[in-house]
Scaffold this active site. Structure first.
Site, PDB file in Angstrom:
ATOM      1  N   ILE A  70       0.850  -1.194   0.000  1.00 18.36           N
ATOM      2  CA  ILE A  70       0.000   0.000   0.000  1.00 18.36           C
ATOM      3  C   ILE A  70       0.883   1.241   0.000  1.00 18.36           C
ATOM      4  O   ILE A  70       1.812   1.362   0.802  1.00 18.36           O
ATOM      5  CB  ILE A  70      -0.939   0.003   1.220  1.00 18.36           C
ATOM      6  CG1 ILE A  70      -1.906  -1.173   1.121  1.00 18.36           C
ATOM      7  CG2 ILE A  70      -1.686   1.324   1.326  1.00 18.36           C
ATOM      8  CD1 ILE A  70      -2.747  -1.367   2.356  1.00 18.36           C
ATOM      9  N   CYS A  71       0.607   2.139  -0.912  1.00 16.05           N
ATOM     10  CA  CYS A  71       1.435   3.337  -1.065  1.00 16.05           C
ATOM     11  C   CYS A  71       0.817   4.575  -0.437  1.00 16.05           C
ATOM     12  O   CYS A  71       1.505   5.546  -0.191  1.00 16.05           O
ATOM     13  CB  CYS A  71       1.697   3.591  -2.544  1.00 16.05           C
ATOM     14  SG  CYS A  71       2.676   2.290  -3.305  1.00 16.05           S
ATOM     15  N   THR A  72      -0.492   4.561  -0.192  1.00 13.97           N
ATOM     16  CA  THR A  72      -1.140   5.721   0.417  1.00 13.97           C
ATOM     17  C   THR A  72      -0.803   5.745   1.899  1.00 13.97           C
ATOM     18  O   THR A  72      -1.084   4.799   2.620  1.00 13.97           O
ATOM     19  CB  THR A  72      -2.669   5.655   0.244  1.00 13.97           C
ATOM     20  OG1 THR A  72      -2.974   5.484  -1.141  1.00 13.97           O
ATOM     21  CG2 THR A  72      -3.327   6.917   0.767  1.00 13.97           C
ATOM     22  N   ARG A 105       3.490   7.273  -0.336  1.00 14.12           N
ATOM     23  CA  ARG A 105       4.865   6.808  -0.167  1.00 14.12           C
ATOM     24  C   ARG A 105       5.529   6.747  -1.528  1.00 14.12           C
ATOM     25  O   ARG A 105       6.668   7.162  -1.713  1.00 14.12           O
ATOM     26  CB  ARG A 105       4.866   5.430   0.505  1.00 14.12           C
ATOM     27  CG  ARG A 105       6.223   4.775   0.615  1.00 14.12           C
ATOM     28  CD  ARG A 105       6.116   3.370   1.171  1.00 14.12           C
ATOM     29  NE  ARG A 105       5.333   2.465   0.337  1.00 14.12           N
ATOM     30  CZ  ARG A 105       5.777   1.858  -0.761  1.00 14.12           C
ATOM     31  NH1 ARG A 105       6.997   2.076  -1.195  1.00 14.12           N
ATOM     32  NH2 ARG A 105       4.991   1.057  -1.446  1.00 14.12           N
ATOM     33  N   SER A 106       4.800   6.222  -2.517  1.00 12.98           N
ATOM     34  CA  SER A 106       5.343   5.994  -3.845  1.00 12.98           C
ATOM     35  C   SER A 106       4.180   5.904  -4.820  1.00 12.98           C
ATOM     36  O   SER A 106       3.062   5.587  -4.433  1.00 12.98           O
ATOM     37  CB  SER A 106       6.147   4.692  -3.831  1.00 12.98           C
ATOM     38  OG  SER A 106       6.763   4.474  -5.065  1.00 12.98           O
TER      39      SER A 106
END
Length: 89
Positions: A8-10, A29-30
């Site tokens: 998970i990037c959020t 994050r990305s």
């Protein structure tokens, strides 16, 4: 999990009302610039609209404001380089 290497990037989404607008502040994050960003942005728009739909009952003049996007890293996977090259042409 089950062979998946995606995480998970959020990291954080904050909603504020400023000058009569519901603004979303998204911290990632990305982000995959080719496919991930489009899906993430569509989801954030959906959530912002759902929140606005509830809030506008109490604040009838509330408008939907911008989504402010902050990503620590935006990247393109090498398997998608051809898409960038085609877009440049």
């Amino acid at each position: 999990k089950n062979g998946m290497s995606d995480f998970i990037c959020t990291e954080v989404v904050q909603y504020v009302i400023r000058h009569g607008e519901l603004i979303a502040l998204v911290k990632m994050r990305s982000n995959d610039a080719i496919f991930g960003y489009k899906g993430d942005l569509a989801w954030q728009k959906e959530v912002q609209h759902m929140l606005w739909d509830r809030l506008v009952r109490t604040y009838p003049n509330l408008k939907i404001g911008p989504i402010i996007w902050n990503a620590g890293s935006i990247h393109v996977y090498s398997r998608h380089f051809h898409l960038i090259e085609e877009a440049i042409k």
